[in-house]
Design a protein around this motif. Structure first.
Motif, PDB file in Angstrom:
ATOM      1  N   GLN A  31     -25.610  14.134  38.167  1.00 35.62           N
ATOM      2  CA  GLN A  31     -26.011  14.161  39.575  1.00 35.62           C
ATOM      3  C   GLN A  31     -24.904  13.738  40.534  1.00 35.62           C
ATOM      4  OE1 GLN A  31     -29.499  11.629  38.243  1.00 35.62           O
ATOM      5  NE2 GLN A  31     -30.473  12.763  39.908  1.00 35.62           N
ATOM      6  N   GLY A  32     -23.788  13.257  39.999  1.00 41.93           N
ATOM      7  CA  GLY A  32     -22.691  12.819  40.858  1.00 41.93           C
ATOM      8  C   GLY A  32     -22.968  11.526  41.597  1.00 41.93           C
ATOM      9  N   ILE A  33     -23.928  10.720  41.138  1.00 38.31           N
ATOM     10  CA  ILE A  33     -24.299   9.469  41.823  1.00 38.31           C
ATOM     11  C   ILE A  33     -23.248   8.393  41.554  1.00 38.31           C
ATOM     12  CG2 ILE A  33     -25.992   7.589  41.896  1.00 38.31           C
ATOM     13  CD1 ILE A  33     -28.136   9.666  41.214  1.00 38.31           C
ATOM     14  N   ILE A  34     -22.789   7.758  42.629  1.00 38.00           N
ATOM     15  CA  ILE A  34     -21.780   6.700  42.528  1.00 38.00           C
ATOM     16  C   ILE A  34     -22.390   5.380  43.012  1.00 38.00           C
ATOM     17  CG2 ILE A  34     -19.547   5.883  43.336  1.00 38.00           C
ATOM     18  CD1 ILE A  34     -18.763   8.829  43.739  1.00 38.00           C
ATOM     19  N   SER A  35     -22.356   4.372  42.171  1.00 34.38           N
ATOM     20  CA  SER A  35     -22.868   3.045  42.516  1.00 34.38           C
ATOM     21  C   SER A  35     -22.191   2.030  41.605  1.00 34.38           C
ATOM     22  CB  SER A  35     -24.387   2.989  42.337  1.00 34.38           C
ATOM     23  OG  SER A  35     -24.717   2.879  40.959  1.00 34.38           O
ATOM     24  N   PRO A  36     -22.384   0.738  41.862  1.00 34.16           N
ATOM     25  CA  PRO A  36     -21.788  -0.271  40.967  1.00 34.16           C
ATOM     26  C   PRO A  36     -22.194  -0.107  39.508  1.00 34.16           C
ATOM     27  CG  PRO A  36     -22.522  -1.306  42.996  1.00 34.16           C
ATOM     28  CD  PRO A  36     -23.023   0.107  43.053  1.00 34.16           C
ATOM     29  N   THR A  37     -23.385   0.454  39.261  1.00 37.50           N
ATOM     30  CA  THR A  37     -23.827   0.625  37.881  1.00 37.50           C
ATOM     31  C   THR A  37     -22.948   1.620  37.122  1.00 37.50           C
ATOM     32  OG1 THR A  37     -25.423   2.316  38.582  1.00 37.50           O
ATOM     33  CG2 THR A  37     -26.222   0.054  38.434  1.00 37.50           C
ATOM     34  N   LEU A  38     -22.213   2.463  37.837  1.00 35.04           N
ATOM     35  CA  LEU A  38     -21.258   3.380  37.199  1.00 35.04           C
ATOM     36  C   LEU A  38     -20.159   2.569  36.505  1.00 35.04           C
ATOM     37  CD1 LEU A  38     -20.184   6.341  36.882  1.00 35.04           C
ATOM     38  CD2 LEU A  38     -18.960   5.983  39.015  1.00 35.04           C
ATOM     39  N   ASP A  39     -19.655   1.532  37.190  1.00 31.32           N
ATOM     40  CA  ASP A  39     -18.646   0.659  36.587  1.00 31.32           C
ATOM     41  C   ASP A  39     -19.210  -0.133  35.412  1.00 31.32           C
ATOM     42  OD1 ASP A  39     -16.762   1.501  38.416  1.00 31.32           O
ATOM     43  OD2 ASP A  39     -16.929  -0.267  39.699  1.00 31.32           O
ATOM     44  N   ILE A  40     -20.478  -0.557  35.534  1.00 29.17           N
ATOM     45  CA  ILE A  40     -21.097  -1.348  34.466  1.00 29.17           C
ATOM     46  C   ILE A  40     -21.205  -0.525  33.188  1.00 29.17           C
ATOM     47  CG2 ILE A  40     -23.170  -2.597  33.754  1.00 29.17           C
ATOM     48  CD1 ILE A  40     -21.509  -3.998  35.939  1.00 29.17           C
ATOM     49  N   PHE A  41     -21.571   0.763  33.316  1.00 29.72           N
ATOM     50  CA  PHE A  41     -21.656   1.636  32.146  1.00 29.72           C
ATOM     51  C   PHE A  41     -20.286   1.733  31.464  1.00 29.72           C
ATOM     52  CE2 PHE A  41     -21.442   5.570  29.797  1.00 29.72           C
ATOM     53  CZ  PHE A  41     -22.697   5.694  29.213  1.00 29.72           C
ATOM     54  N   ALA A  42     -19.245   2.006  32.265  1.00 30.71           N
ATOM     55  CA  ALA A  42     -17.895   2.134  31.709  1.00 30.71           C
ATOM     56  C   ALA A  42     -17.448   0.828  31.062  1.00 30.71           C
ATOM     57  CB  ALA A  42     -16.920   2.552  32.807  1.00 30.71           C
ATOM     58  N   TYR A  43     -17.806  -0.289  31.684  1.00 32.58           N
ATOM     59  CA  TYR A  43     -17.465  -1.595  31.111  1.00 32.58           C
ATOM     60  C   TYR A  43     -18.139  -1.785  29.751  1.00 32.58           C
ATOM     61  CZ  TYR A  43     -17.327  -6.670  30.487  1.00 32.58           C
ATOM     62  OH  TYR A  43     -17.150  -7.935  29.977  1.00 32.58           O
ATOM     63  N   GLY A  44     -19.389  -1.322  29.631  1.00 33.18           N
ATOM     64  CA  GLY A  44     -20.085  -1.407  28.348  1.00 33.18           C
ATOM     65  C   GLY A  44     -19.359  -0.637  27.257  1.00 33.18           C
ATOM     66  N   VAL A  45     -18.805   0.524  27.624  1.00 33.88           N
ATOM     67  CA  VAL A  45     -18.024   1.313  26.657  1.00 33.88           C
ATOM     68  C   VAL A  45     -16.771   0.541  26.243  1.00 33.88           C
ATOM     69  CG1 VAL A  45     -16.770   3.470  26.271  1.00 33.88           C
ATOM     70  CG2 VAL A  45     -18.917   3.486  27.570  1.00 33.88           C
ATOM     71  N   VAL A  46     -16.122  -0.132  27.193  1.00 35.23           N
ATOM     72  CA  VAL A  46     -14.944  -0.945  26.863  1.00 35.23           C
ATOM     73  C   VAL A  46     -15.328  -2.057  25.894  1.00 35.23           C
ATOM     74  CG1 VAL A  46     -13.212  -2.538  27.800  1.00 35.23           C
ATOM     75  CG2 VAL A  46     -13.739  -0.419  29.014  1.00 35.23           C
ATOM     76  N   LEU A  47     -16.478  -2.691  26.092  1.00 38.29           N
ATOM     77  CA  LEU A  47     -16.942  -3.718  25.154  1.00 38.29           C
ATOM     78  C   LEU A  47     -17.056  -3.154  23.745  1.00 38.29           C
ATOM     79  CD1 LEU A  47     -19.789  -5.642  27.074  1.00 38.29           C
ATOM     80  CD2 LEU A  47     -17.394  -6.296  26.794  1.00 38.29           C
ATOM     81  N   LEU A  48     -17.579  -1.931  23.638  1.00 40.25           N
ATOM     82  CA  LEU A  48     -17.730  -1.298  22.328  1.00 40.25           C
ATOM     83  C   LEU A  48     -16.370  -0.991  21.703  1.00 40.25           C
ATOM     84  CD1 LEU A  48     -20.714   1.092  23.156  1.00 40.25           C
ATOM     85  CD2 LEU A  48     -20.781  -1.074  21.905  1.00 40.25           C
ATOM     86  N   GLU A  49     -15.392  -0.611  22.528  1.00 39.53           N
ATOM     87  CA  GLU A  49     -14.029  -0.404  22.018  1.00 39.53           C
ATOM     88  C   GLU A  49     -13.466  -1.710  21.466  1.00 39.53           C
ATOM     89  OE1 GLU A  49     -11.201   2.262  24.319  1.00 39.53           O
ATOM     90  OE2 GLU A  49     -12.691   1.804  25.858  1.00 39.53           O
ATOM     91  N   VAL A  50     -13.689  -2.800  22.201  1.00 41.01           N
ATOM     92  CA  VAL A  50     -13.174  -4.109  21.795  1.00 41.01           C
ATOM     93  C   VAL A  50     -13.803  -4.546  20.474  1.00 41.01           C
ATOM     94  CG1 VAL A  50     -13.211  -6.568  22.405  1.00 41.01           C
ATOM     95  CG2 VAL A  50     -12.568  -4.868  24.116  1.00 41.01           C
ATOM     96  N   LEU A  51     -15.085  -4.275  20.307  1.00 41.78           N
ATOM     97  CA  LEU A  51     -15.793  -4.660  19.083  1.00 41.78           C
ATOM     98  C   LEU A  51     -15.349  -3.843  17.878  1.00 41.78           C
ATOM     99  CD1 LEU A  51     -19.435  -5.087  20.440  1.00 41.78           C
ATOM    100  CD2 LEU A  51     -18.088  -6.882  19.326  1.00 41.78           C
ATOM    101  N   SER A  52     -15.255  -2.534  18.077  1.00 39.42           N
ATOM    102  CA  SER A  52     -15.062  -1.632  16.941  1.00 39.42           C
ATOM    103  C   SER A  52     -13.623  -1.185  16.718  1.00 39.42           C
ATOM    104  CB  SER A  52     -15.928  -0.384  17.128  1.00 39.42           C
ATOM    105  OG  SER A  52     -15.456   0.389  18.229  1.00 39.42           O
ATOM    106  N   GLY A  53     -12.793  -1.265  17.760  1.00 37.35           N
ATOM    107  CA  GLY A  53     -11.449  -0.723  17.652  1.00 37.35           C
ATOM    108  C   GLY A  53     -11.431   0.794  17.669  1.00 37.35           C
ATOM    109  N   LYS A  54     -12.585   1.399  17.980  1.00 33.76           N
ATOM    110  CA  LYS A  54     -12.701   2.856  17.981  1.00 33.76           C
ATOM    111  C   LYS A  54     -12.616   3.394  19.408  1.00 33.76           C
ATOM    112  CE  LYS A  54     -15.434   3.081  13.725  1.00 33.76           C
ATOM    113  NZ  LYS A  54     -15.095   1.715  13.318  1.00 33.76           N
ATOM    114  N   THR A  55     -12.291   4.675  19.514  1.00 30.25           N
ATOM    115  CA  THR A  55     -12.193   5.320  20.820  1.00 30.25           C
ATOM    116  C   THR A  55     -13.587   5.670  21.338  1.00 30.25           C
ATOM    117  OG1 THR A  55     -11.926   7.482  19.768  1.00 30.25           O
ATOM    118  CG2 THR A  55      -9.932   6.255  20.286  1.00 30.25           C
ATOM    119  N   PRO A  56     -13.745   5.887  22.662  1.00 31.44           N
ATOM    120  CA  PRO A  56     -15.075   6.175  23.229  1.00 31.44           C
ATOM    121  C   PRO A  56     -15.762   7.375  22.600  1.00 31.44           C
ATOM    122  CG  PRO A  56     -13.523   5.670  24.972  1.00 31.44           C
ATOM    123  CD  PRO A  56     -12.720   5.770  23.719  1.00 31.44           C
ATOM    124  N   ILE A  57     -14.973   8.392  22.232  1.00 30.33           N
ATOM    125  CA  ILE A  57     -15.517   9.569  21.552  1.00 30.33           C
ATOM    126  C   ILE A  57     -14.657   9.823  20.315  1.00 30.33           C
ATOM    127  CG2 ILE A  57     -16.091  12.019  21.755  1.00 30.33           C
ATOM    128  CD1 ILE A  57     -16.126  11.672  24.792  1.00 30.33           C
TER     129      ILE A  57
END
Length: 675
Positions: A544-570
């Motif tokens: 939908q192209g919606i931009i809000s602070p929650t967009l950054d929170i989602f991306a931050y969650g992906v970074v947390l998963l990278e830090v935990l697993s050492g794996k790439t987002p995809i």
């Protein structure tokens, strides 16, 4: 014609009064003032109680816009604030300019009443800036007196300061008149003694009497903005029933209308002119000012006629000028670029560099100085720089209004130090240098890593370092989302945009470049960093192209998963390249299986067994909530900071930063991200 002259005369008189009154407030706030009144209200010899519980009124502003800000930076219990103001302690984001009652304990110390708060500083703050952010509830002089061993300018990050708030306890005569408490009130433009008396159900005489303890005589028309006033009350003040503040979900936070509006400037404002009939000299000065207003208005109108062309390039022209190698500083500009964060005039400080300087810094852009892509390491005047080649069109999209004075420098945000704007396609951005490269380099490897370490070197981030990096990034997001006004959505949070300094403190890069987001062009090969970028994008933005602070929170969650697993987002689903695995989907599957061994197997093998599995589970669950498909279910940045702070507090002290078997010193150069 006579009516026109009269109109300008009245406006000029009004302007003179505002300037005169404002000057009074600023002089009291100044660090150099000699006024004893700046230290607080006298408490000796007036028959007052020596200690009492009372309240200070503080309006939310760009510095204190959430319960987290007030709790973390001023040490005020969020539960006490919530209780005093009638809303839930779970509230996070507060409407801008909302009047809040702050419970304080007022005590007599060294002849002055004071209520002490403990302030945690942000790098670059000053005593004057802190006093200004509290709108006159304290002064620079009072802060200096309570912190004599600390320099008042250019404060370091996370320094603990004692902040004395101006307060007072009722005198014996006031108690007889049933005055139970004195509210510390920060004066705003337009406030008069009669209007405040009406607002708080007291009398002008009572307010004047209460404030004469400062040693200065208060008059009806002498209220100075950014100063404090004592309001005598018979009971706890009632500010009304504000709507429950809430976190924005699918849009940027709107400015709410506070219950008490401190900025009424309409018909009753003209009465100030009557109250401040300063003298015959003021009349003469007003006439002169009226003439000046006419001339200035005519000149501005003439100048506006010549303003043509692209608005973005006009804004850029204010901030980037290549005719000088000195700092460019503009104060009090009325251009929209100064109004991005708030309406208070600030200095925009952007350094400009010449091509000669950049060639010298990079040894004529020698390949040995290449960090990655089109980013070079440079050293100029003893200072390390990251120099990024870009196009003038990209520079025109940067929000330079975000890069003003040191008050808004955050230790976890990578600073844009300057620019070099040239004719033609070649221009440059100069960034703060991060010695240890990007988080992506450490988790997934990168050119910056490969060019500095021998192939046999086994380098990794420890568990403690990873947790602290996650907290640093959350602190930066909390600043962007909750402290800045209006809030700033980064839109490009990913491991490649998180940089590490020599102490492995994390800094978010590309701040102020949200409008360059679509221009982030990288290698488009399968499973390259370009294809990874999709893995950071929230569903509401993709669809939908919606931009809000929650967009950054989602991306931050992906970074947390990278830090935990050492794996790439995809990643590939199998070695044959069939299908793709997205980290948010993977963690949902793992946590849903209730098989703890599955999570252990998924963790980054570089960590071995050297981490807390309980903390890993907590972090995995936090990442899962951050990457929830429903934006409303994601936590705020402030809530993330609170959770991670508790995890970091449990870490053992004295960890050694030995992260490479072949070297005790990190050698990686910073990779400044492409726009």
């Amino acid at each position: 014609m006579a009516a026109l002259i009269n109109n300008f005369y009245l406006r000029a008189l009004f302007l003179f009064i505002l300037v005169f009154v404002s000057t009074l407030g600023q002089s009291l706030l100044s660090c150099e003032t000699s006024s004893r009144d700046a230290s607080g209200y006298y408490c000796n010899g007036n028959g007052s109680q020596k200690q009492c519980g009372t309240f200070a009124l503080l309006r939310t502003n760009s510095y204190y816009s959430s319960l987290f800000n007030l709790s973390f930076y001023l040490g005020i219990d969020r539960f006490l604030i919530a209780e005093a103001n009638g809303f839930s302690a779970d509230t996070e984001l507060l409407p801008y300019n909302l009047p809040l009652l702050i419970p304080i304990e007022c005590k007599c110390k060294a002849g002055f009443f004071q209520a002490e708060l403990t302030k945690t500083t942000i790098e670059g703050e000053s005593f004057f800036g802190i006093a200004e952010s509290l709108e006159g509830l304290t002064t620079c002089k009072a802060i200096r007196e309570r912190n004599p061993s600390i320099q008042p300018w250019g404060l370091a990050d996370k320094v603990r300061l004692l902040i004395p708030l101006r307060c007072a306890c009722p005198s014996s005569s006031e108690l007889i008149q049933e005055t139970k408490l004195l509210l510390s009130y920060p004066v705003s433009e337009g406030d008069t003694v009669p209007s405040l008396a009406f607002k708080f159900n007291t009398t002008s005489e009572a307010i004047i009497s209460a404030n004469n303890r400062s040693g200065a005589t208060l008059r009806l028309g002498s209220l100075a903005p950014v100063s404090s006033l004592l309001i005598p009350l018979r009971d706890k003040p009632t500010l009304g029933s504000p709507a429950k503040p809430r976190e924005p979900n699918l849009g940027l936070p709107a400015t709410s209308i506070p219950v008490i509006n401190p900025h009424k400037k309409k018909t009753k404002m003209w009465k100030i002119g009557v109250y401040i009939a300063v003298s015959g000299v003021a009349v003469g000065a007003s006439v002169a000012i009226a003439a000046a207003v006419l001339v200035i208005h005519w000149k501005r109108k003439k100048q506006n006629a010549y303003k043509m062309g692209d608005v973005e390039l006009q804004q850029l022209g204010l901030s980037v000028r290549t005719t000088s190698e000195k700092k460019v500083s503009f104060e009090g500009s009325q251009d929209p670029i100064d109004q991005i964060i708030d309406s208070t005039p600030h200095k925009i400080v952007v350094e400009t560099y010449t091509m000669l300087e950049l060639r010298k810094a990079t040894e004529d852009f020698n390949s040995s100085n290449l960090i990655e892509g089109s980013v070079f390491h440079g050293r100029l005047n003893g200072k390390n720089l990251a120099i990024k080649h870009t196009h003038p069109e990209a520079i025109s999209k940067i929000e330079f209004g975000l890069f003003h004075d040191a008050i808004h420098h955050h230790p976890n945000i990578m600073r844009l130090l300057g620019t070099c704007l040239n004719e033609g396609p070649d221009s440059y951005l100069i960034f703060e240098y991060a010695k240890n490269g990007s988080l992506k380099d450490w988790l997934h490897g990168g050119l910056a890593m490969k060019s500095q370490f021998i192939a046999s070197c086994y380098c990794f981030l420890t568990w403690n370092q990873r947790l602290r990096i996650c907290l640093d990034v959350a602190m930066a997001l909390q600043y962007m989302h909750h402290i800045m006004h209006p809030c700033y959505v980064h839109r490009n949070i990913k491991s490649r945009n998180i940089f590490l300094d020599e102490e492995f403190n994390a800094k978010i890069g590309n701040f102020g470049m949200a409008r360059c987001f679509e221009d982030d062009a990288e290698d488009s090969q399968p499973y390259s960093t370009a294809s990874w970028s999709k893995g950071y994008l929230a569903p509401e933005y993709l669809h939908q192209g919606i931009i809000s602070p929650t967009l950054d929170i989602f991306a931050y969650g992906v970074v947390l998963l990278e830090v935990l697993s050492g794996k790439t987002p995809i990643t590939r689903a199998d070695d044959k390249g069939g299908g793709r695995v997205w980290l948010p989907e993977k963690i949902k599957s793992i946590l849903g299986s209730e098989n703890t061994e599955e999570l252990r197997d998924w963790m980054d093998s570089a960590l071995g067994e050297n981490y807390s599995f309980d903390a890993a589970i907590t972090l995995a669950n936090l990442a899962r909530v951050c990457t929830d498909e429903n934006p409303c279910s994601r936590p705020s940045a402030g809530e993330i900071v609170e959770k991670l702070s508790r995890l970091v507090e449990q870490l053992p002290e004295g960890e050694q930063f030995s992260i490479c078997e072949s070297s005790s010193k990190p050698l990686v150069k910073a990779a400044a991200n492409s726009l």
